[in-house]
Design a protein around this motif. Structure first.
Motif, PDB file in Angstrom:
ATOM      1  N   PRO A 288       0.742  -1.036   0.167  1.00 48.37           N
ATOM      2  CA  PRO A 288       0.277  -0.291   0.012  1.00 48.37           C
ATOM      3  C   PRO A 288       1.114   1.204   0.073  1.00 48.37           C
ATOM      4  O   PRO A 288       2.183   1.364   0.195  1.00 48.37           O
ATOM      5  N   SER A 289       0.132   2.255  -0.817  1.00 49.67           N
ATOM      6  CA  SER A 289       1.122   3.985  -0.582  1.00 49.67           C
ATOM      7  C   SER A 289       0.212   3.636   0.916  1.00 49.67           C
ATOM      8  O   SER A 289       0.071   3.763   1.788  1.00 49.67           O
ATOM      9  N   GLY A 290       2.130   5.208   1.580  1.00 54.83           N
ATOM     10  CA  GLY A 290       1.349   5.999   2.283  1.00 54.83           C
ATOM     11  C   GLY A 290       2.568   4.916   3.298  1.00 54.83           C
ATOM     12  O   GLY A 290       3.402   3.904   3.335  1.00 54.83           O
ATOM     13  N   CYS A 291       2.678   4.895   4.767  1.00 56.12           N
ATOM     14  CA  CYS A 291       3.000   4.107   5.942  1.00 56.12           C
ATOM     15  C   CYS A 291       2.471   3.009   5.931  1.00 56.12           C
ATOM     16  O   CYS A 291       1.208   2.458   5.651  1.00 56.12           O
ATOM     17  N   ARG A 292       2.801   1.559   5.145  1.00 53.63           N
ATOM     18  CA  ARG A 292       3.006   0.023   5.591  1.00 53.63           C
ATOM     19  C   ARG A 292       2.686  -0.245   6.514  1.00 53.63           C
ATOM     20  O   ARG A 292       1.948  -0.858   6.862  1.00 53.63           O
ATOM     21  N   PHE A 293       2.531   0.198   7.791  1.00 57.47           N
ATOM     22  CA  PHE A 293       2.121   0.028   9.371  1.00 57.47           C
ATOM     23  C   PHE A 293       0.705   0.171   8.996  1.00 57.47           C
ATOM     24  O   PHE A 293       0.067   0.074  10.736  1.00 57.47           O
ATOM     25  N   ALA A 294       0.188   1.712   8.869  1.00 54.04           N
ATOM     26  CA  ALA A 294      -0.625   2.197   8.779  1.00 54.04           C
ATOM     27  C   ALA A 294      -2.149   1.703   9.485  1.00 54.04           C
ATOM     28  O   ALA A 294      -2.728   1.744  10.751  1.00 54.04           O
ATOM     29  N   GLU A 295      -2.047   0.089   8.597  1.00 58.62           N
ATOM     30  CA  GLU A 295      -3.789  -0.413   9.261  1.00 58.62           C
ATOM     31  C   GLU A 295      -3.091  -0.584  10.286  1.00 58.62           C
ATOM     32  O   GLU A 295      -4.530  -0.924  11.102  1.00 58.62           O
ATOM     33  N   ARG A 296      -2.183  -1.185  10.994  1.00 57.28           N
ATOM     34  CA  ARG A 296      -2.429  -2.099  12.111  1.00 57.28           C
ATOM     35  C   ARG A 296      -1.995  -1.037  13.262  1.00 57.28           C
ATOM     36  O   ARG A 296      -1.731  -1.189  14.784  1.00 57.28           O
ATOM     37  N   CYS A 297      -1.660   0.422  12.803  1.00 59.59           N
ATOM     38  CA  CYS A 297      -1.162   1.328  14.510  1.00 59.59           C
ATOM     39  C   CYS A 297      -2.570   1.883  14.878  1.00 59.59           C
ATOM     40  O   CYS A 297      -3.104   2.221  14.560  1.00 59.59           O
ATOM     41  N   PRO A 298      -2.047   1.757  16.233  1.00 64.01           N
ATOM     42  CA  PRO A 298      -3.263   2.893  16.777  1.00 64.01           C
ATOM     43  C   PRO A 298      -2.887   3.953  16.852  1.00 64.01           C
ATOM     44  O   PRO A 298      -4.698   3.982  17.235  1.00 64.01           O
ATOM     45  N   ALA A 299      -1.659   5.159  16.304  1.00 62.89           N
ATOM     46  CA  ALA A 299      -2.431   5.872  16.170  1.00 62.89           C
ATOM     47  C   ALA A 299      -2.729   6.556  14.733  1.00 62.89           C
ATOM     48  O   ALA A 299      -1.793   7.519  14.598  1.00 62.89           O
ATOM     49  N   VAL A 300      -3.014   5.750  13.694  1.00 60.23           N
ATOM     50  CA  VAL A 300      -2.774   6.259  12.601  1.00 60.23           C
ATOM     51  C   VAL A 300      -3.720   7.405  12.209  1.00 60.23           C
ATOM     52  O   VAL A 300      -4.929   7.457  13.037  1.00 60.23           O
ATOM     53  N   GLN A 301      -3.212   8.014  11.484  1.00 60.21           N
ATOM     54  CA  GLN A 301      -3.862   9.570  10.828  1.00 60.21           C
ATOM     55  C   GLN A 301      -4.102   9.095   8.988  1.00 60.21           C
ATOM     56  O   GLN A 301      -3.926   8.363   8.691  1.00 60.21           O
ATOM     57  N   ASP A 302      -5.473  10.133   8.801  1.00 61.03           N
ATOM     58  CA  ASP A 302      -5.505   9.792   7.287  1.00 61.03           C
ATOM     59  C   ASP A 302      -4.209  10.066   6.069  1.00 61.03           C
ATOM     60  O   ASP A 302      -4.198   9.657   5.572  1.00 61.03           O
ATOM     61  N   LYS A 303      -3.489  10.976   6.867  1.00 63.17           N
ATOM     62  CA  LYS A 303      -2.179  11.454   6.318  1.00 63.17           C
ATOM     63  C   LYS A 303      -1.048   9.975   5.787  1.00 63.17           C
ATOM     64  O   LYS A 303      -0.399  10.123   5.409  1.00 63.17           O
ATOM     65  N   CYS A 304      -1.048   9.118   7.016  1.00 64.93           N
ATOM     66  CA  CYS A 304      -0.480   7.658   6.777  1.00 64.93           C
ATOM     67  C   CYS A 304      -0.914   7.299   6.319  1.00 64.93           C
ATOM     68  O   CYS A 304       0.039   6.832   5.380  1.00 64.93           O
ATOM     69  N   ARG A 305      -2.367   7.064   5.514  1.00 62.47           N
ATOM     70  CA  ARG A 305      -3.073   6.658   4.221  1.00 62.47           C
ATOM     71  C   ARG A 305      -2.354   6.734   3.265  1.00 62.47           C
ATOM     72  O   ARG A 305      -1.963   5.778   2.662  1.00 62.47           O
ATOM     73  N   THR A 306      -1.883   7.676   3.214  1.00 61.49           N
ATOM     74  CA  THR A 306      -1.694   8.714   1.664  1.00 61.49           C
ATOM     75  C   THR A 306      -0.051   8.619   1.045  1.00 61.49           C
ATOM     76  O   THR A 306       0.336   8.815   0.408  1.00 61.49           O
ATOM     77  N   ASP A 307       1.031   9.166   2.712  1.00 66.95           N
ATOM     78  CA  ASP A 307       2.116   9.912   1.989  1.00 66.95           C
ATOM     79  C   ASP A 307       2.856   9.014   2.658  1.00 66.95           C
ATOM     80  O   ASP A 307       3.204   9.053   4.289  1.00 66.95           O
ATOM     81  N   ASP A 308       3.601   8.515   2.084  1.00 67.12           N
ATOM     82  CA  ASP A 308       5.415   8.058   2.866  1.00 67.12           C
ATOM     83  C   ASP A 308       5.811   9.131   3.368  1.00 67.12           C
ATOM     84  O   ASP A 308       5.928  10.139   3.860  1.00 67.12           O
ATOM     85  N   PRO A 309       6.131   8.071   4.645  1.00 64.98           N
ATOM     86  CA  PRO A 309       6.457   8.827   5.834  1.00 64.98           C
ATOM     87  C   PRO A 309       8.544   9.133   5.439  1.00 64.98           C
ATOM     88  O   PRO A 309       8.750   8.659   4.898  1.00 64.98           O
ATOM     89  N   VAL A 310       8.547  10.257   6.132  1.00 67.00           N
ATOM     90  CA  VAL A 310       9.903  10.849   5.633  1.00 67.00           C
ATOM     91  C   VAL A 310      10.636  10.765   6.598  1.00 67.00           C
ATOM     92  O   VAL A 310      10.226  10.486   8.184  1.00 67.00           O
ATOM     93  N   ARG A 311      11.967   9.793   6.213  1.00 63.12           N
ATOM     94  CA  ARG A 311      12.781  10.373   7.830  1.00 63.12           C
ATOM     95  C   ARG A 311      12.850  10.437   8.377  1.00 63.12           C
ATOM     96  O   ARG A 311      13.297  12.432   8.110  1.00 63.12           O
TER      97      ARG A 311
END
Lengths: 328, 618
Positions: free
Chosen positions: B573-596
């Motif tokens: 998936p795009s965005g953060c690959r942990f998003a689906e399982r993350c307790p603190a997930v936000q909309d941004k996490c599902r769309t934007d790849d996290p920056v180091r």
């Protein structure tokens, strides 16, 4: 640690294994002493954790309780009924009060059957214990193990992950409303995150289905999390039996201490494991005389070679099979 | 059938269907009378060649060869079906009981089977056929008796393996009778191997019948064997008379064998025959001034081209290891942690692999250097320790040879010097009777001792980098402690860089300087071990730590779980690959790849790290 003796057995136990001996034939007419005079009991609703390393006899003890391995001698009683005396249909009937769950969840499921049929197997054999309709009961149990959903039953095991397969195994075991569950390394093949799911699930199901559990594992942290009482085994013998928190707070048998000190990253107040255990595990074909741990024990004396230590109380409900428990 | 059986399998099936169809419906099809002497009525000449109007031509008596080939299929098929049915059923039952009940029954059965397999089948056939007038009944009885041992043997072997599986134990604990276990758990699982063997057995029956015809031992009526046998007299002038029935018989036998083999490949799927291909992409990242890292990985990506699609088990991974340091790589199964190691040394299972980025070991570019250079680095500068010491060691060679060999190949030592050094090494890795150990075979050693031997082999050429893949996961806890301490001591003494790959966070805690947490092919958090344990930033790291049972908590403490499962690495998936399982997930996490984020020392790829959002965001 030779750990025979039954001082630790209690009056009101639901399941008792007394002086269990299991021997296998080894190569060249030798005898493998897998379990040598082990006694333990479970009170209704209790979880007994059984820990030890490979070759300690923990799995064989579990299988002997189930009568999957017929003990060479000794007895297993469930609610006062001696399972070790039973044969054929009587044994099959008595055995359904106990169910076993194994380490490899994938190998535990017949690949050619559908999940629905696997879970239904017990009812197919014995009929529905509640008289409720079978499919309702299956749905209820699948829901309880977290696999509710319409199409799960129609699928085959290979379509599920390891954690889900273990849930299916648990569902299959619960269908017959067992009193005792014997879990043999149920989370060892699973990733930590999945392991936590299964451990939490087991704690929940224990309440919901009023289970008595024998939990066999090599992982001391897992055993601590799930158990009310813990039994430490070594080379076919019992070393120490105590309430969980007492045993982890004050491990008294030299082998228990070595085991705990070997856990990577532990924060217990123990010397390094290298000071507590040395050498290699002796062969179960020719185990050491006296205390079986003596060949690796830093406190061993002449007495340990000649006389087998018997389990005795060192504190309330804390039993140790060692001649020198005070020296540690 | 999920797996591909190949075009040959389906052609073979088609052929069998065609033969069976013609044999059954011969009478209702416009096929000539197989016994009519068409030459007499002038419809056909003797030895007429195949033509459009008469496909297979005519034989010496002017009879239609096509009609006779179809007619000959009937006894072959009847014999095959009846014999396969009888021998298959009896053999399967005997095999299942033998493999499941075992004991005396098994001993007796195996002995009988062994004897009958040693008995010359042809002699028995001839003897019986001579003693009794050859008839379908005699053939069926003899062929069936000869066929049973083969089935029994195959089924017994399969059952033996199945009976060890836990689902049989589970069924037994459920109170299932033995008959039920045989019926429900064992038979369905041996069905496919039996079916596969049945097709091959079918072919054998056809061959046997054909062979006997040459000895004038044949059934009444028209059979393929008899056609060929009679036609051979005219082989020089009129080859088609015997060649055509031969070809029909040959193709039928081949078809049955192909179907049998195809079915067997379903039982024991062999490796998909993908050629091993390695591609390299991109340009190497130049090394910065004063960087003395023994291992330098920059933006490494590894892609596997599989039949299921493009998998990317290593995605933009950057790691660095200084001499004498230990780096832990922690992740769950399928996270790609082992693939990072494989990408360093270029050892992949048969696959089409593309690597991009930079991998440098002691200054040598492992992706782009000439084969000889990277192989030399592999042999001398890199030592490897794997999870299972028993499979890492060659079971039929003595420990000594296995330790000495790499020193002679890569280290230019004489055999005597190498042996001396091997002894020294075995002592260093804590093997007490090193001299004796040199002469022993791997199976004579305990698991812990074997792992010490593989470590000794890894150290043989004084590598600058040690790659350890789950080195203690197969070992008991007291042995694990010994091996971890040994590795820790060795890398400090020798100033050797060590990469420790593990699923167990606790293992890296005491034994590594830095740690990289890997999730779904990406390094999600990377930094000093102590810092990460004290101050984890990525939500996955936190969840992983919390899901480990804690020895400091009382029993029955509820564990934090990570719900769900990691994403597929085919088209992640795009965005953060942990998003689906993350307790603190936000909309941004599902769309934007996290920056180091973070510092050069401690970095993490999370939009909402713990330090900035200590309370669970929701």
């Amino acid at each position: 640690m030779a750990g025979t003796g039954d001082a630790h057995l209690r009056e009101d136990a639901h399941l008792v294994a007394r002086d269990l001996v299991v021997e296998f034939s080894g190569p060249n007419k030798t005898v493998v002493h897998a379990v040598s005079g082990v006694s333990f009991d479970l009170i209704a609703g209790e979880t007994l954790g059984v820990v030890g390393e490979s070759g300690c006899g923990k799995t064989t003890s579990g299988r002997a309780v189930m009568q999957l391995e017929r003990p060479t001698s000794g007895e297993v009683t469930l609610r006062g009924q001696r399972l070790t005396d039973l044969q054929g249909t009587d044994l099959r009937r008595a055995r359904r009060a106990m169910q076993m769950i194994f380490q490899d969840p994938i190998s535990s499921l017949n690949p050619s059957r559908r999940v629905k049929d696997i879970v239904r197997e017990g009812i197919e054999i014995w009929g529905d214990p509640d008289g409720a309709s079978t499919s309702d009961r299956i749905d209820e149990i699948m829901e309880a193990v977290g696999l509710g959903g319409d199409d799960v039953g129609e699928r085959r095991p290979h379509e599920f992950s390891g954690g889900q397969c273990q849930r299916i195994c648990i569902a299959r075991a619960l269908v017959l409303d067992p009193e005792v569950l014997i879990l043999d390394e149920p989370v060892s093949a699973l990733d930590v995150s999945v392991q936590a799911q299964i451990l939490n699930l087991l704690d929940k199901l224990k309440e919901q289905f009023q289970l008595t559990i024998m939990f066999i594992s090599h992982d001391l942290a897992v055993v601590k999390n799930v158990s009310d009482r813990v039994m430490v085994m070594y080379l076919g013998k019992v070393c120490e039996v105590a309430g969980t928190d007492a045993l982890y707070a004050k491990p008294t048998h030299p082998y228990s201490r070595a085991l705990l000190a070997s856990i990577p990253g532990h924060e217990l107040d123990l010397p390094p494991a290298s000071e507590l255990i040395s050498g290699e595990l002796p062969s179960p074909i020719d185990p050491p005389s006296g205390c079986r741990f003596r060949t690796r024990c830093p406190h061993a004396t002449a007495k340990c070679a000649t006389e087998e230590p018997v389990l005795r109380a060192v504190a309330e409900d804390h039993y140790v099979a060692c001649h020198h428990p005070g020296s540690v | 059938m999920r797996k591909r059986l190949g075009i040959l399998f389906w052609i073979a099936v088609l052929w069998i269907v065609l033969v069976v169809f013609l044999a059954i419906f011969r009478d209702s099809l416009p096929i000539a009378d197989p016994v009519a002497r068409l030459a007499r009525s002038g419809e056909c000449e003797r030895f007429e060649r195949p033509s459009w109007s008469r496909w297979f031509g005519c034989d010496n008596a002017g009879r239609d060869i096509f009609a006779r080939s179809v007619e000959g299929a009937r006894p072959a098929l009847v014999l095959g079906v009846v014999v396969t049915g009888i021998a298959g059923t009896i053999g399967t039952l005997v095999g299942v009981i033998s493999g499941y009940i075992r004991g005396l029954f098994d001993t007796v059965m195996t002995t009988i089977v062994d004897i009958s397999l040693a008995f010359p089948a042809l002699v028995l056939l001839i003897a019986v056929s001579v003693a009794f007038e050859p008839s379908l009944r005699v053939f069926v009885i003899v062929f069936s008796i000869l066929g049973i041992p083969g089935y029994a043997r195959i089924v017994r072997g399969a059952t033996f393996a199945l009976a060890e599986r836990e689902f049989v134990d589970a069924s037994e604990s459920m109170g299932a009778t033995r008959a039920r276990i045989v019926r429900r758990e064992l038979l369905p699982n041996v069905a496919l191997p039996v079916l596969s063997f049945a097709f091959i057995g079918f072919a054998l029956v056809i061959i046997a019948e054909g062979g006997l015809a040459f000895l004038n031992l044949s059934l009444d009526g028209i059979t393929w064997g008899k056609e060929i046998s009679e036609g051979r007299h005219f082989i020089v002038d009129h080859p088609h008379v015997s060649l055509i029935p031969s070809t029909v018989m040959f193709l039928t036998i081949l078809a049955f064998n192909l179907v049998g083999d195809g079915l067997r490949s379903l039982v024991a799927p062999r490796e998909v025959a993908t050629a091993r291909r390695l591609h390299i992409e991109g340009t190497p990242e130049p090394r910065s001034e004063g960087d003395d890292a023994v291992l330098r990985i920059v933006d490494l990506s590894t892609k596997l081209h599989t039949p299921g699609g493009l998998v990317e088990p290593v995605d933009q991974v950057s790691l660095s290891l200084a001499p004498g340091e230990a780096l832990g790589i922690v992740g769950e199964s399928g996270s790609g942690k082992t693939m990072i190691l494989r990408s360093i040394v270029g050892a992949f299972p048969l696959a089409d692999v593309t690597r991009a980025g930079t991998v440098e070991v002691d200054g040598v570019d492992m992706l782009r250097s000439a084969d000889t250079v990277s192989r030399r680095t592999l042999g001398t500068n890199i030592g490897m320790v794997s999870q299972n010491p028993l499979t890492a060691l060659n079971p039929v060679r003595r420990v000594g040879d296995q330790v000495i060999e790499p020193m002679i190949v890569h280290g230019d030592l004489s055999r005597a010097d190498a042996r001396e050094r091997a002894l020294e090494l075995l002592q260093q890795v804590g093997i007490p009777a090193a001299e004796r150990c040199l002469r022993e075979y791997p199976h004579q050693l305990s698991g812990g001792m074997r792992q010490r031997v593989t470590i000794a082999i890894a150290l043989a050429n004084e590598p600058k980098l040690l790659l350890a893949d789950e080195p203690t996961s197969a070992l008991d806890v007291t042995v694990q402690d010994q091996i971890l301490r040994l590795l820790d001591g060795l890398r400090r003494e020798r100033g050797m860089g060590m990469v420790l790959v593990t699923h167990d966070l606790a293992v890296v805690k005491g034994f590594t300087d830095n740690v990289a947490i890997v999730y779904a092919g990406q390094v999600v958090e990377y930094g000093p071990t102590a810092e990460i344990f004290a101050n984890p930033q990525h939500r996955y790291t936190v969840a992983l730590m919390n899901s480990m049972p804690d020895l400091n908590l009382p029993s029955h403490s509820e564990l934090t779980t990570i719900e769900g499962a990691p994403p597929s690495l085919i088209d992640p998936p795009s965005g953060c690959r942990f998003a689906e399982r993350c307790p603190a997930v936000q909309d941004k996490c599902r769309t934007d790849d996290p920056v180091r984020a973070g510092t050069d020392v401690h970095s993490y790829s999370c939009w909402f790290p713990m330090s900035e959002h200590p309370v669970e965001v929701s």
